[in-house]
Design a protein around this motif. Structure first.
Motif, mmCIF file in Angstrom:
data_model
loop_
_atom_site.group_PDB
_atom_site.id
_atom_site.type_symbol
_atom_site.label_atom_id
_atom_site.label_comp_id
_atom_site.label_asym_id
_atom_site.label_seq_id
_atom_site.Cartn_x
_atom_site.Cartn_y
_atom_site.Cartn_z
ATOM 1 N N ASP A 146 8.578 7.098 3.519
ATOM 2 C CA ASP A 146 10.010 7.045 3.812
ATOM 3 C C ASP A 146 10.663 8.412 3.667
ATOM 4 N N TYR B 1 5.387 11.667 -8.777
ATOM 5 C CA TYR B 1 3.927 11.736 -8.693
ATOM 6 C C TYR B 1 3.394 12.994 -9.406
ATOM 7 N N ALA C 234 9.791 10.532 -4.758
ATOM 8 C CA ALA C 234 8.467 9.954 -5.018
ATOM 9 C C ALA C 234 7.458 11.064 -5.322
ATOM 10 N N ALA D 264 -1.900 19.864 -2.527
ATOM 11 C CA ALA D 264 -2.139 19.231 -1.221
ATOM 12 C C ALA D 264 -1.959 17.724 -1.339
ATOM 13 N N LEU D 265 -1.277 17.143 -0.380
ATOM 14 C CA LEU D 265 -1.071 15.701 -0.377
ATOM 15 C C LEU D 265 -1.910 15.043 0.709
ATOM 16 N N ALA D 266 -2.643 14.024 0.314
ATOM 17 C CA ALA D 266 -3.385 13.239 1.299
ATOM 18 C C ALA D 266 -2.472 12.186 1.910
ATOM 19 N N ARG D 267 -1.554 11.714 1.106
ATOM 20 C CA ARG D 267 -0.588 10.744 1.624
ATOM 21 C C ARG D 267 0.823 11.194 1.266
ATOM 22 N N ARG E 273 -7.363 15.097 -9.945
ATOM 23 C CA ARG E 273 -6.667 15.697 -8.788
ATOM 24 C C ARG E 273 -6.645 17.225 -8.836
ATOM 25 N N CYS F 70 -6.981 19.394 -5.755
ATOM 26 C CA CYS F 70 -5.850 19.406 -4.821
ATOM 27 C C CYS F 70 -4.856 20.521 -5.144
ATOM 28 N N SER G 197 7.976 5.413 -2.900
ATOM 29 C CA SER G 197 6.865 5.541 -1.958
ATOM 30 C C SER G 197 5.617 6.012 -2.687
ATOM 31 N N GLN G 198 4.471 5.566 -2.199
ATOM 32 C CA GLN G 198 3.203 6.036 -2.770
ATOM 33 C C GLN G 198 2.941 7.448 -2.268
ATOM 34 N N VAL G 199 2.555 8.299 -3.197
ATOM 35 C CA VAL G 199 2.155 9.658 -2.850
ATOM 36 C C VAL G 199 0.782 9.876 -3.476
ATOM 37 N N ILE G 200 -0.125 10.453 -2.717
ATOM 38 C CA ILE G 200 -1.465 10.717 -3.265
ATOM 39 C C ILE G 200 -1.863 12.136 -2.923
ATOM 40 N N ALA G 201 -2.285 12.847 -3.944
ATOM 41 C CA ALA G 201 -2.765 14.204 -3.711
ATOM 42 C C ALA G 201 -4.166 14.145 -3.132
ATOM 43 N N GLY G 202 -4.474 15.062 -2.249
ATOM 44 C CA GLY G 202 -5.799 15.128 -1.650
ATOM 45 C C GLY G 202 -5.969 16.454 -0.974
ATOM 46 N N GLN G 203 -7.208 16.857 -0.813
ATOM 47 C CA GLN G 203 -7.434 18.197 -0.255
ATOM 48 C C GLN G 203 -7.196 18.222 1.250
ATOM 49 N N ASN H 208 0.826 -1.222 0.000
ATOM 50 C CA ASN H 208 0.000 0.000 0.000
ATOM 51 C C ASN H 208 0.851 1.259 0.000
ATOM 52 N N ASN H 209 2.085 1.132 0.396
ATOM 53 C CA ASN H 209 2.931 2.317 0.543
ATOM 54 C C ASN H 209 3.975 2.494 -0.549
#
Lengths: 91, 131
Positions: free
Chosen positions: B111, B120, B116, B104-107, B89, B92, A85-91, A52-53
């Motif tokens: 590391d 992205y 990364a 903005a990053l949710a995750r 996105r 964001c 690493s997983q990176v996800i944009a979100g508000q 997941n990461n």
């Protein structure tokens, strides 16, 4: 080209040897052998990375493999894959 | 004649002969380069802030990433707004001053690896142009 039988290391016929590099550069690159049907998640698990990461790709932003994607047909023996690493944009 | 022959023998230099035993060339093992991707991409670190460009085949866009503990503030300057508006996105992306947009990053990368984040953001840019 795929690996042929090797007397010292057991049977590696049909396996592909890859080098996994970590984009952050903090971990040493690791050599792995993959067989047909190996997915991104299988390889990440083998590397003790949380599926997941982390993700795998060819290094370019648009060449990221999906978690359930079979890696074997997409990579050549002696190829290079990048773990990041997983990176996800979100508000 | 006898004297000349003796002198010639006396001063005759021995030829220099040296046998060089062939040496097996030592195998050079090339180790894989483990330079962090952000360095390879030309990003520079200044304190907790990194500067560089998000490089894609659709253009290079100036970026800035600031680290605050395990969180990252991600910026892009003059992004291709019309294209990114089509991306899922888009919400964001938050416009700031002087064409500086915050993403903005949710995750965050667990590391702490900014490479990364660069990959992205580049992926979002590429997807914006191809979708």
């Amino acid at each position: 080209m795929t690996k042929k039988r090797n007397g010292n290391n057991g049977n590696t016929e049909g396996l592909k040897r890859l080098l996994v590099k970590f984009v952050g550069g903090e971990k040493e690159p690791q050599e792995v052998l993959i067989g047909p049907g190996t997915t991104t998640a299988d390889l990440l698990r083998e590397l003790d990375l949380n599926t997941n990461n982390f993700s795998l790709g060819k290094g370019q932003a648009d060449e990221v493999f999906g978690a359930d994607e079979a890696l074997y047909p997409q990579l050549d023996d002696g190829g290079l894959v990048y773990a990041s690493s997983q990176v996800i944009a979100g508000q | 004649m006898g004297l000349f022959t003796n002198l010639t023998k006396k001063f005759k230099k021995k030829p220099v002969v040296r046998v060089i035993t062939p040496q097996q060339p030592k195998p050079r093992i090339v180790q894989p380069d483990n330079t962090p991707l952000y360095v390879k991409r030309g990003w520079a670190k200044n304190g907790n802030t990194y500067h560089g460009y998000y490089r894609t085949r659709y253009g290079a866009f100036r970026g800035e990433i600031t680290r605050r503990g395990d969180k990252f503030n991600v910026y892009i300057f003059k992004p291709p707004v019309e294209q990114i508006k089509k991306h899922s996105r888009w919400p964001c992306f938050h416009q700031g001053r002087n064409d500086k947009w915050r993403i903005a990053l949710a995750r965050n990368p667990n590391d702490g690896d900014i490479s990364a984040i660069i990959i992205y953001v580049e992926r979002i840019i590429i997807e914006s142009f191809t979708r």
